[in-house]
Motif scaffolding. Structure first.
Motif, PDB file in Angstrom:
ATOM      1  N   VAL A  25       0.837  -1.201   0.000  1.00 20.12           N
ATOM      2  CA  VAL A  25       0.000   0.000   0.000  1.00 20.12           C
ATOM      3  C   VAL A  25       0.875   1.254   0.000  1.00 20.12           C
ATOM      4  O   VAL A  25       0.607   2.209  -0.741  1.00 20.12           O
ATOM      5  CB  VAL A  25      -0.956  -0.002   1.205  1.00 20.12           C
ATOM      6  CG1 VAL A  25      -1.677   1.343   1.328  1.00 20.12           C
ATOM      7  CG2 VAL A  25      -1.966  -1.127   1.072  1.00 20.12           C
ATOM      8  N   SER A  26       1.931   1.245   0.801  1.00 19.93           N
ATOM      9  CA  SER A  26       2.839   2.390   0.835  1.00 19.93           C
ATOM     10  C   SER A  26       3.432   2.646  -0.546  1.00 19.93           C
ATOM     11  O   SER A  26       3.531   3.796  -0.989  1.00 19.93           O
ATOM     12  CB  SER A  26       3.966   2.138   1.848  1.00 19.93           C
ATOM     13  OG  SER A  26       3.449   1.939   3.143  1.00 19.93           O
ATOM     14  N   ALA A 172      -4.875  13.359  -8.643  1.00 25.61           N
ATOM     15  CA  ALA A 172      -5.069  12.137  -9.421  1.00 25.61           C
ATOM     16  C   ALA A 172      -6.193  11.333  -8.795  1.00 25.61           C
ATOM     17  O   ALA A 172      -6.304  11.245  -7.565  1.00 25.61           O
ATOM     18  CB  ALA A 172      -3.785  11.298  -9.447  1.00 25.61           C
ATOM     19  N   ASP A 173      -7.040  10.758  -9.650  1.00 29.60           N
ATOM     20  CA  ASP A 173      -8.131   9.902  -9.200  1.00 29.60           C
ATOM     21  C   ASP A 173      -7.773   8.433  -9.423  1.00 29.60           C
ATOM     22  O   ASP A 173      -7.194   8.072 -10.454  1.00 29.60           O
ATOM     23  CB  ASP A 173      -9.416  10.205  -9.980  1.00 29.60           C
ATOM     24  CG  ASP A 173     -10.069  11.504  -9.554  1.00 29.60           C
ATOM     25  OD1 ASP A 173      -9.863  11.921  -8.399  1.00 29.60           O
ATOM     26  OD2 ASP A 173     -10.785  12.107 -10.374  1.00 29.60           O
ATOM     27  N   VAL A 174      -8.157   7.603  -8.450  1.00 32.51           N
ATOM     28  CA  VAL A 174      -7.931   6.152  -8.519  1.00 32.51           C
ATOM     29  C   VAL A 174      -9.242   5.455  -8.172  1.00 32.51           C
ATOM     30  O   VAL A 174      -9.874   5.788  -7.157  1.00 32.51           O
ATOM     31  CB  VAL A 174      -6.830   5.715  -7.527  1.00 32.51           C
ATOM     32  CG1 VAL A 174      -6.747   4.195  -7.431  1.00 32.51           C
ATOM     33  CG2 VAL A 174      -5.484   6.303  -7.924  1.00 32.51           C
ATOM     34  N   TYR A 175      -9.675   4.528  -9.020  1.00 29.01           N
ATOM     35  CA  TYR A 175     -10.853   3.737  -8.684  1.00 29.01           C
ATOM     36  C   TYR A 175     -10.550   2.839  -7.488  1.00 29.01           C
ATOM     37  O   TYR A 175      -9.531   2.144  -7.471  1.00 29.01           O
ATOM     38  CB  TYR A 175     -11.260   2.832  -9.845  1.00 29.01           C
ATOM     39  CG  TYR A 175     -11.959   3.505 -10.993  1.00 29.01           C
ATOM     40  CD1 TYR A 175     -12.867   4.532 -10.792  1.00 29.01           C
ATOM     41  CD2 TYR A 175     -11.721   3.083 -12.296  1.00 29.01           C
ATOM     42  CE1 TYR A 175     -13.510   5.128 -11.856  1.00 29.01           C
ATOM     43  CE2 TYR A 175     -12.365   3.666 -13.375  1.00 29.01           C
ATOM     44  CZ  TYR A 175     -13.257   4.697 -13.149  1.00 29.01           C
ATOM     45  OH  TYR A 175     -13.894   5.289 -14.207  1.00 29.01           O
ATOM     46  N   VAL A 176     -11.454   2.807  -6.517  1.00 31.54           N
ATOM     47  CA  VAL A 176     -11.280   1.900  -5.386  1.00 31.54           C
ATOM     48  C   VAL A 176     -11.283   0.451  -5.859  1.00 31.54           C
ATOM     49  O   VAL A 176     -10.530  -0.382  -5.339  1.00 31.54           O
ATOM     50  CB  VAL A 176     -12.374   2.151  -4.327  1.00 31.54           C
ATOM     51  CG1 VAL A 176     -12.374   1.036  -3.277  1.00 31.54           C
ATOM     52  CG2 VAL A 176     -12.163   3.498  -3.644  1.00 31.54           C
ATOM     53  N   ARG A 177     -12.112   0.126  -6.848  1.00 32.25           N
ATOM     54  CA  ARG A 177     -12.178  -1.262  -7.310  1.00 32.25           C
ATOM     55  C   ARG A 177     -10.848  -1.721  -7.894  1.00 32.25           C
ATOM     56  O   ARG A 177     -10.468  -2.888  -7.751  1.00 32.25           O
ATOM     57  CB  ARG A 177     -13.303  -1.453  -8.323  1.00 32.25           C
ATOM     58  CG  ARG A 177     -13.230  -0.595  -9.581  1.00 32.25           C
ATOM     59  CD  ARG A 177     -14.362  -0.957 -10.531  1.00 32.25           C
ATOM     60  NE  ARG A 177     -14.529  -0.014 -11.618  1.00 32.25           N
ATOM     61  CZ  ARG A 177     -13.824  -0.016 -12.741  1.00 32.25           C
ATOM     62  NH1 ARG A 177     -12.881  -0.940 -12.917  1.00 32.25           N
ATOM     63  NH2 ARG A 177     -14.056   0.882 -13.690  1.00 32.25           N
ATOM     64  N   PHE A 179      -7.867  -0.385  -6.981  1.00 31.12           N
ATOM     65  CA  PHE A 179      -7.003  -0.442  -5.810  1.00 31.12           C
ATOM     66  C   PHE A 179      -7.228  -1.763  -5.079  1.00 31.12           C
ATOM     67  O   PHE A 179      -6.277  -2.436  -4.669  1.00 31.12           O
ATOM     68  CB  PHE A 179      -7.323   0.745  -4.903  1.00 31.12           C
ATOM     69  CG  PHE A 179      -6.373   0.925  -3.752  1.00 31.12           C
ATOM     70  CD1 PHE A 179      -5.161   1.570  -3.926  1.00 31.12           C
ATOM     71  CD2 PHE A 179      -6.706   0.456  -2.485  1.00 31.12           C
ATOM     72  CE1 PHE A 179      -4.287   1.741  -2.860  1.00 31.12           C
ATOM     73  CE2 PHE A 179      -5.848   0.615  -1.422  1.00 31.12           C
ATOM     74  CZ  PHE A 179      -4.630   1.268  -1.601  1.00 31.12           C
ATOM     75  N   GLU A 180      -8.490  -2.146  -4.946  1.00 30.32           N
ATOM     76  CA  GLU A 180      -8.832  -3.408  -4.282  1.00 30.32           C
ATOM     77  C   GLU A 180      -8.278  -4.605  -5.051  1.00 30.32           C
ATOM     78  O   GLU A 180      -7.734  -5.537  -4.454  1.00 30.32           O
ATOM     79  CB  GLU A 180     -10.346  -3.536  -4.154  1.00 30.32           C
ATOM     80  CG  GLU A 180     -10.800  -4.820  -3.488  1.00 30.32           C
ATOM     81  CD  GLU A 180     -12.297  -4.896  -3.335  1.00 30.32           C
ATOM     82  OE1 GLU A 180     -12.759  -5.677  -2.492  1.00 30.32           O
ATOM     83  OE2 GLU A 180     -13.008  -4.174  -4.049  1.00 30.32           O
ATOM     84  N   ARG A 181      -8.410  -4.577  -6.370  1.00 31.25           N
ATOM     85  CA  ARG A 181      -7.906  -5.681  -7.175  1.00 31.25           C
ATOM     86  C   ARG A 181      -6.402  -5.869  -6.974  1.00 31.25           C
ATOM     87  O   ARG A 181      -5.899  -6.995  -6.934  1.00 31.25           O
ATOM     88  CB  ARG A 181      -8.208  -5.408  -8.651  1.00 31.25           C
ATOM     89  CG  ARG A 181      -7.747  -6.500  -9.599  1.00 31.25           C
ATOM     90  CD  ARG A 181      -7.989  -6.101 -11.043  1.00 31.25           C
ATOM     91  NE  ARG A 181      -7.296  -4.876 -11.391  1.00 31.25           N
ATOM     92  CZ  ARG A 181      -5.996  -4.827 -11.676  1.00 31.25           C
ATOM     93  NH1 ARG A 181      -5.259  -5.924 -11.651  1.00 31.25           N
ATOM     94  NH2 ARG A 181      -5.439  -3.676 -12.003  1.00 31.25           N
ATOM     95  N   THR A 182      -5.705  -4.771  -6.785  1.00 29.38           N
ATOM     96  CA  THR A 182      -4.259  -4.821  -6.636  1.00 29.38           C
ATOM     97  C   THR A 182      -3.832  -5.388  -5.295  1.00 29.38           C
ATOM     98  O   THR A 182      -2.842  -6.127  -5.207  1.00 29.38           O
ATOM     99  CB  THR A 182      -3.663  -3.408  -6.819  1.00 29.38           C
ATOM    100  OG1 THR A 182      -4.081  -2.882  -8.085  1.00 29.38           O
ATOM    101  CG2 THR A 182      -2.151  -3.430  -6.760  1.00 29.38           C
ATOM    102  N   VAL A 183      -4.564  -5.066  -4.228  1.00 24.95           N
ATOM    103  CA  VAL A 183      -4.127  -5.471  -2.880  1.00 24.95           C
ATOM    104  C   VAL A 183      -4.879  -6.671  -2.329  1.00 24.95           C
ATOM    105  O   VAL A 183      -4.523  -7.188  -1.260  1.00 24.95           O
ATOM    106  CB  VAL A 183      -4.272  -4.294  -1.884  1.00 24.95           C
ATOM    107  CG1 VAL A 183      -3.483  -3.088  -2.355  1.00 24.95           C
ATOM    108  CG2 VAL A 183      -5.740  -3.917  -1.673  1.00 24.95           C
ATOM    109  N   VAL A 205     -10.961  -0.799   1.432  1.00 27.88           N
ATOM    110  CA  VAL A 205     -11.166  -2.171   0.943  1.00 27.88           C
ATOM    111  C   VAL A 205     -10.979  -3.117   2.114  1.00 27.88           C
ATOM    112  O   VAL A 205     -10.319  -2.784   3.095  1.00 27.88           O
ATOM    113  CB  VAL A 205     -10.184  -2.550  -0.199  1.00 27.88           C
ATOM    114  CG1 VAL A 205     -10.362  -1.657  -1.402  1.00 27.88           C
ATOM    115  CG2 VAL A 205      -8.744  -2.511   0.292  1.00 27.88           C
ATOM    116  N   SER A 206     -11.544  -4.313   2.014  1.00 27.85           N
ATOM    117  CA  SER A 206     -11.354  -5.327   3.046  1.00 27.85           C
ATOM    118  C   SER A 206     -11.425  -6.704   2.406  1.00 27.85           C
ATOM    119  O   SER A 206     -11.757  -6.837   1.227  1.00 27.85           O
ATOM    120  CB  SER A 206     -12.429  -5.196   4.133  1.00 27.85           C
ATOM    121  OG  SER A 206     -13.646  -5.790   3.717  1.00 27.85           O
TER     122      SER A 206
END
Length: 255
Positions: A25-26, A172-177, A179-183, A205-206
Motif C-alpha cells: 500500500v505504501s 489524481a483519481d484512482v478507482y477503489v475497485r 485499488f482493491e484488485r491490486t491489494v 477495501v477489506s
C-alpha cells in the motif's frame, strides 16, 4: 485514546502483522504521488509567469497531465484557487482515461460560473481544503464520485504554490475497485479479517463482506488513534492497527 466498548490499546511489541500489505500500500501511494510530480512542476512553472495565469494558458500543462494517466490513475489535472487566474475566478484543467482501452484521454468540463445552477464549488471539497489548510499532500476517500464516474474513488492531491501562497492543487483519481484488485491477494493471505481504512475509520477495501467499502469501523476509535500519533498497536481483543508508510491509510487486522 478511547475505544468503543472500553477496549484498551497497548503497544504491540510482537512481529507486526501484515508487513507485505503495509509495504504494498505504501508503494502504491508513493507511485501515485510520484506521477503528480511533473504535473506539479509544470503548474508552478506556468503560474510563475504572469502570462501563464489565464484559463487558456492552463493548456500548457496538458502534456504532463496526460502523461500522469495510466496504471491506477484514471484522472489527473490541476484545480486553481480562486482569483489565481487573471481572466476568471476559477480554473480547472482535468483529463480522464477514455472508457475504451486504447482510446484517447478526454477532458473533463465543469461549470465554473458561480451563478450557474450546475456550478461546482470545489473550494468546499476535502481534496481541495485539506492541502490548502495543511500545506501537505492528501488522500480523500473513499467517496462516490458523482461528478465523473459514479464509482468509489480515492483522490490524491498536492498543494500548488505561487509567490509563496496557495494557488490550487494537482491531483489524481484512482478507482477503489482497481485499488482493491491490486491489494486483495495479500489481504486474503493474512488469514484473518483485514481492512484498509482512511483516517476517519472508513473502509477503503477489506477481505470480508462484513466490511464493505465506505462503511465505518466502530469497534476502534480510529480518528483518536491518528490524533495520538498513529503508532502500531494491539487492542485487548487482539486486533492490530498499523499505518501504511507515510499515507493516511491504516491496516486493521482482527480475529
Amino acid at each position: 485514546m478511547t475505544l468503543q466498548h472500553e477496549v484498551s490499546i497497548v503497544t504491540d511489541t510482537r512481529t507486526p502483522t501484515g508487513d507485505e500489505v503495509v509495504t504494498q500500500v505504501s508503494a502504491l501511494v508513493e507511485e501515485t504521488f510520484a506521477r503528480l510530480k511533473p504535473v506539479l512542476a509544470a503548474a508552478e512553472a506556468l503560474l510563475a509567469e504572469p502570462a501563464g495565469r489565464t484559463a487558456e494558458a492552463l493548456h500548457g500543462i496538458r502534456p504532463q497531465v496526460i502523461e500522469a494517466l495510466g496504471g491506477l490513475v484514471i484522472g489527473a489535472g490541476f484545480v486553481s484557487a480562486p482569483h489565481v487566474l487573471t481572466d476568471q475566478e476559477f480554473g480547472f484543467e482535468w483529463w480522464t482515461c477514455a472508457g475504451a482501452e486504447g482510446g484517447e484521454p478526454e477532458q473533463l468540463f465543469i461549470s465554473l460560473v458561480p451563478d450557474s445552477p450546475n456550478f461546482l464549488d470545489y473550494t468546499r471539497q476535502s481534496w481541495f481544503t485539506v492541502p490548502r489548510d495543511s500545506g501537505r499532500r492528501h488522500i480523500n476517500g473513499p467517496y462516490v464520485d458523482y461528478l465523473c464516474t459514479d464509482e468509489y474513488t480515492l483522490t490524491f492531491t498536492v498543494p500548488v504554490s505561487c509567490e509563496g501562497g496557495f494557488a490550487g492543487v494537482v491531483g489524481a483519481d484512482v478507482y477503489v475497485r482497481e485499488f482493491e484488485r491490486t491489494v486483495s491477494r495479500r489481504l486474503r493471505s493474512l488469514g484473518r479479517h483485514a481492512a484498509l481504512l482512511n483516517a476517519q475509520g472508513r473502509v477503503i477495501v477489506s477481505n470480508s463482506v462484513r466490511q464493505a467499502t465506505g462503511s465505518l469501523v466502530r469497534d476502534v476509535d480510529v480518528p483518536a488513534w491518528w490524533t495520538s500519533g498513529a503508532e502500531p498497536c494491539t487492542t485487548s481483543a487482539g486486533a492490530t492497527l498499523r499505518r501504511c508508510g507515510d499515507s493516511p491509510i491504516a491496516l486493521l487486522v482482527t480475529r
